[in-house]
Design a protein around this motif. Structure first.
Motif, PDB file in Angstrom:
ATOM      1  N   ASN A 115       9.471  39.885  53.129  1.00  0.00           N
ATOM      2  CA  ASN A 115      10.550  40.114  54.106  1.00  0.00           C
ATOM      3  C   ASN A 115      10.292  39.327  55.392  1.00  0.00           C
ATOM      4  OD1 ASN A 115      11.718  41.833  52.289  1.00  0.00           O
ATOM      5  ND2 ASN A 115      11.350  43.709  53.440  1.00  0.00           N
ATOM      6  N   LEU A 116      10.049  38.050  55.212  1.00  0.00           N
ATOM      7  CA  LEU A 116       9.668  37.219  56.355  1.00  0.00           C
ATOM      8  C   LEU A 116      10.833  36.510  57.024  1.00  0.00           C
ATOM      9  CD1 LEU A 116       6.439  35.575  54.853  1.00  0.00           C
ATOM     10  CD2 LEU A 116       6.673  37.736  56.098  1.00  0.00           C
ATOM     11  N   PHE A 117      11.863  36.163  56.244  1.00  0.00           N
ATOM     12  CA  PHE A 117      12.985  35.371  56.778  1.00  0.00           C
ATOM     13  C   PHE A 117      14.274  36.183  56.741  1.00  0.00           C
ATOM     14  CE2 PHE A 117      16.634  32.596  56.319  1.00  0.00           C
ATOM     15  CZ  PHE A 117      16.397  31.606  57.260  1.00  0.00           C
TER      16      PHE A 117
ATOM     17  N   ILE B 165      14.933  51.815  56.725  1.00  0.00           N
ATOM     18  CA  ILE B 165      15.517  51.940  55.395  1.00  0.00           C
ATOM     19  C   ILE B 165      15.686  50.570  54.753  1.00  0.00           C
ATOM     20  CG2 ILE B 165      17.597  52.554  54.113  1.00  0.00           C
ATOM     21  CD1 ILE B 165      17.932  54.932  56.006  1.00  0.00           C
ATOM     22  N   ILE B 166      16.243  49.637  55.511  1.00  0.00           N
ATOM     23  CA  ILE B 166      16.484  48.297  54.960  1.00  0.00           C
ATOM     24  C   ILE B 166      15.171  47.579  54.671  1.00  0.00           C
ATOM     25  CG2 ILE B 166      17.326  45.984  55.566  1.00  0.00           C
ATOM     26  CD1 ILE B 166      19.737  47.327  56.849  1.00  0.00           C
ATOM     27  N   TYR B 167      14.220  47.660  55.572  1.00  0.00           N
ATOM     28  CA  TYR B 167      12.951  46.944  55.385  1.00  0.00           C
ATOM     29  C   TYR B 167      12.191  47.458  54.167  1.00  0.00           C
ATOM     30  CZ  TYR B 167       8.488  44.745  56.384  1.00  0.00           C
ATOM     31  OH  TYR B 167       7.341  44.003  56.289  1.00  0.00           O
ATOM     32  N   TRP B 168      12.015  48.768  54.088  1.00  0.00           N
ATOM     33  CA  TRP B 168      11.204  49.333  53.007  1.00  0.00           C
ATOM     34  C   TRP B 168      11.945  49.323  51.686  1.00  0.00           C
ATOM     35  CZ3 TRP B 168       6.385  49.310  54.062  1.00  0.00           C
ATOM     36  CH2 TRP B 168       5.934  49.525  55.373  1.00  0.00           C
ATOM     37  N   THR B 169      13.248  49.512  51.693  1.00  0.00           N
ATOM     38  CA  THR B 169      14.009  49.495  50.446  1.00  0.00           C
ATOM     39  C   THR B 169      14.006  48.113  49.812  1.00  0.00           C
ATOM     40  OG1 THR B 169      15.458  51.292  51.205  1.00  0.00           O
ATOM     41  CG2 THR B 169      16.250  49.931  49.381  1.00  0.00           C
ATOM     42  N   THR B 170      14.235  47.090  50.620  1.00  0.00           N
ATOM     43  CA  THR B 170      14.243  45.724  50.075  1.00  0.00           C
ATOM     44  C   THR B 170      12.855  45.326  49.595  1.00  0.00           C
ATOM     45  OG1 THR B 170      13.978  44.869  52.346  1.00  0.00           O
ATOM     46  CG2 THR B 170      16.209  44.924  51.427  1.00  0.00           C
ATOM     47  N   MET B 171      11.827  45.824  50.240  1.00  0.00           N
ATOM     48  CA  MET B 171      10.468  45.520  49.797  1.00  0.00           C
ATOM     49  C   MET B 171      10.243  46.050  48.380  1.00  0.00           C
ATOM     50  SD  MET B 171       6.804  46.519  51.528  1.00  0.00           S
ATOM     51  CE  MET B 171       7.184  45.609  53.024  1.00  0.00           C
ATOM     52  N   LEU B 172      10.750  47.247  48.122  1.00  0.00           N
ATOM     53  CA  LEU B 172      10.605  47.840  46.795  1.00  0.00           C
ATOM     54  C   LEU B 172      11.499  47.136  45.776  1.00  0.00           C
ATOM     55  CD1 LEU B 172      10.517  51.636  47.742  1.00  0.00           C
ATOM     56  CD2 LEU B 172       8.587  50.237  46.981  1.00  0.00           C
ATOM     57  N   LEU B 173      12.748  46.869  46.155  1.00  0.00           N
ATOM     58  CA  LEU B 173      13.697  46.254  45.234  1.00  0.00           C
ATOM     59  C   LEU B 173      13.277  44.852  44.808  1.00  0.00           C
ATOM     60  CD1 LEU B 173      17.142  47.283  46.811  1.00  0.00           C
ATOM     61  CD2 LEU B 173      16.117  48.168  44.697  1.00  0.00           C
ATOM     62  N   CYS B 174      12.644  44.127  45.722  1.00  0.00           N
ATOM     63  CA  CYS B 174      12.326  42.718  45.457  1.00  0.00           C
ATOM     64  C   CYS B 174      10.877  42.491  45.031  1.00  0.00           C
ATOM     65  CB  CYS B 174      12.625  41.881  46.709  1.00  0.00           C
ATOM     66  SG  CYS B 174      14.338  41.962  47.240  1.00  0.00           S
ATOM     67  N   SER B 175      10.153  43.564  44.788  1.00  0.00           N
ATOM     68  CA  SER B 175       8.727  43.425  44.478  1.00  0.00           C
ATOM     69  C   SER B 175       8.476  42.585  43.225  1.00  0.00           C
ATOM     70  CB  SER B 175       8.087  44.806  44.314  1.00  0.00           C
ATOM     71  OG  SER B 175       8.709  45.529  43.264  1.00  0.00           O
ATOM     72  N   GLY B 176       9.401  42.613  42.271  1.00  0.00           N
ATOM     73  CA  GLY B 176       9.208  41.867  41.039  1.00  0.00           C
ATOM     74  C   GLY B 176       9.886  40.512  41.005  1.00  0.00           C
ATOM     75  N   LEU B 177      10.543  40.136  42.092  1.00  0.00           N
ATOM     76  CA  LEU B 177      11.263  38.870  42.141  1.00  0.00           C
ATOM     77  C   LEU B 177      10.361  37.719  42.590  1.00  0.00           C
ATOM     78  CD1 LEU B 177      14.613  39.996  43.843  1.00  0.00           C
ATOM     79  CD2 LEU B 177      14.104  39.791  41.394  1.00  0.00           C
TER      80      LEU B 177
ATOM     81  N   PHE C 126      21.690  44.279  58.417  1.00  0.00           N
ATOM     82  CA  PHE C 126      22.378  44.081  57.148  1.00  0.00           C
ATOM     83  C   PHE C 126      22.377  42.610  56.748  1.00  0.00           C
ATOM     84  CE2 PHE C 126      23.964  48.309  58.190  1.00  0.00           C
ATOM     85  CZ  PHE C 126      23.823  48.941  56.954  1.00  0.00           C
ATOM     86  N   VAL C 127      22.361  41.728  57.730  1.00  0.00           N
ATOM     87  CA  VAL C 127      22.183  40.305  57.432  1.00  0.00           C
ATOM     88  C   VAL C 127      20.778  40.081  56.877  1.00  0.00           C
ATOM     89  CG1 VAL C 127      22.123  37.970  58.379  1.00  0.00           C
ATOM     90  CG2 VAL C 127      23.854  39.595  59.184  1.00  0.00           C
ATOM     91  N   CYS C 128      19.787  40.757  57.485  1.00  0.00           N
ATOM     92  CA  CYS C 128      18.418  40.681  56.978  1.00  0.00           C
ATOM     93  C   CYS C 128      18.359  41.194  55.546  1.00  0.00           C
ATOM     94  CB  CYS C 128      17.477  41.504  57.857  1.00  0.00           C
ATOM     95  SG  CYS C 128      17.130  40.792  59.474  1.00  0.00           S
ATOM     96  N   LEU C 129      19.076  42.280  55.274  1.00  0.00           N
ATOM     97  CA  LEU C 129      19.138  42.844  53.926  1.00  0.00           C
ATOM     98  C   LEU C 129      19.588  41.781  52.925  1.00  0.00           C
ATOM     99  CD1 LEU C 129      19.293  45.280  51.896  1.00  0.00           C
ATOM    100  CD2 LEU C 129      21.638  45.597  52.692  1.00  0.00           C
ATOM    101  N   PHE C 130      20.601  41.040  53.294  1.00  0.00           N
ATOM    102  CA  PHE C 130      21.116  39.974  52.420  1.00  0.00           C
ATOM    103  C   PHE C 130      20.036  38.934  52.141  1.00  0.00           C
ATOM    104  CE2 PHE C 130      22.926  35.695  52.155  1.00  0.00           C
ATOM    105  CZ  PHE C 130      23.718  35.814  51.019  1.00  0.00           C
ATOM    106  N   PHE C 131      19.389  38.437  53.188  1.00  0.00           N
ATOM    107  CA  PHE C 131      18.391  37.390  53.003  1.00  0.00           C
ATOM    108  C   PHE C 131      17.134  37.897  52.295  1.00  0.00           C
ATOM    109  CE2 PHE C 131      20.806  35.138  56.336  1.00  0.00           C
ATOM    110  CZ  PHE C 131      20.870  33.886  55.744  1.00  0.00           C
ATOM    111  N   PHE C 132      16.730  39.131  52.587  1.00  0.00           N
ATOM    112  CA  PHE C 132      15.543  39.684  51.934  1.00  0.00           C
ATOM    113  C   PHE C 132      15.724  39.774  50.420  1.00  0.00           C
ATOM    114  CE2 PHE C 132      14.219  42.248  55.965  1.00  0.00           C
ATOM    115  CZ  PHE C 132      13.831  41.060  56.563  1.00  0.00           C
TER     116      PHE C 132
END
Length: 244
Positions: free
Chosen positions: A145-147, A33-45, A106-112
């Motif tokens: 989502n590398l770091f 959930i965290i990996y794929w959601t952040t990928m979508l949310l940050c696609s335009g950043l 959740f820490v990854c979520l923050f950094f992603f």
């Protein structure tokens, strides 16, 4: 008592205690959930490239794709199940592991989200089967989502989880740490991650594991999953017991 419960009790419980199955599955679900959601949310950043001189010195070697793309998933499944098996009679330790795993995501979520990262991967010109596999990897895995590196984080957690376990034999601890290091190396030789991603993944695993020894969060996580297991008992018609 249902037939499914009898089968699980006979064949699965000796390997992975039944009370640990839902928590382990939940770790996987939270990760996805965290990996794929952040990928979508940050696609335009804007994404940042953290490549260092060390990364440029490491040569691309497609042979490592078999470790990165295949072996790692087998190792993770085995590693998490082995942690649960090791702590069959020590649920407090298992829920420390589960909590550390989820907390790290959740820490990854923050950094992603706060520090979206990307890198420039090399053009693969070889014709070997490993080159074809590496091209396939690049086609299905975006350089985002590398770091920190989840590959390195999860692999190191598999080792950290049993590092001080008296029940785990030395050869198993060596197997876990060697496998973790091999997976980390694959992230470098395939140009999937920077060296800072590896370091951050290890550090995050260590910090979350240590932190969950002293905070009360694992206690609440354990209580939450105990309630779920109690409901499962009614459905399955059998006892899903914790160890002592």
């Amino acid at each position: 008592m249902s037939g499914i419960y009898k089968w699980l009790k006979k064949y699965i419980d000796p390997l992975v205690p039944l009370w640990a199955i839902i928590p382990l599955i939940s770790c996987f679900v939270v990760n996805c959930i965290i990996y794929w959601t952040t990928m979508l949310l940050c696609s335009g950043l804007k994404h940042y490239d953290l490549t260092l001189p060390f990364d440029e010195m490491v040569p691309f070697q497609s042979e490592w794709v078999f470790i990165y793309l295949i072996y790692c998933y087998i190792f993770w499944a085995f590693g998490y199940c082995y942690v649960a098996h090791t702590y069959r009679n020590k649920p407090k330790k298992l829920f420390r592991f589960v909590t550390a795993d989820m907390l790290s995501r959740f820490v990854c979520l923050f950094f992603f989200i706060v520090l979206p990262t990307t890198n420039v991967r090399p053009e693969i010109t070889g014709t070997a089967f490993s080159d074809d596999m590496a091209r396939f990897l690049y086609s299905i895995d975006q350089p985002v989502n590398l770091f920190p590196s989840i590959h390195c984080l999860v692999s190191w957690l598999c080792f950290v989880g049993i590092r001080n376990a008296k029940k785990a034999p030395l050869f198993m601890k060596l197997f876990e740490v060697i496998s973790a290091v091999a997976i980390m190396a694959s992230t470098q030789f395939l140009k999937q991650h920077y060296i800072v991603d590896v370091i951050a993944g290890i550090a995050l695993a260590e910090i979350c594991w240590m932190l969950c020894k002293y905070i009360k969060l694992p206690k609440y996580v354990r209580r939450f999953f105990n309630r779920i297991n109690m409901k499962l008992e009614k459905v399955m018609g059998g006892k899903v017991e914790e160890g002592t």
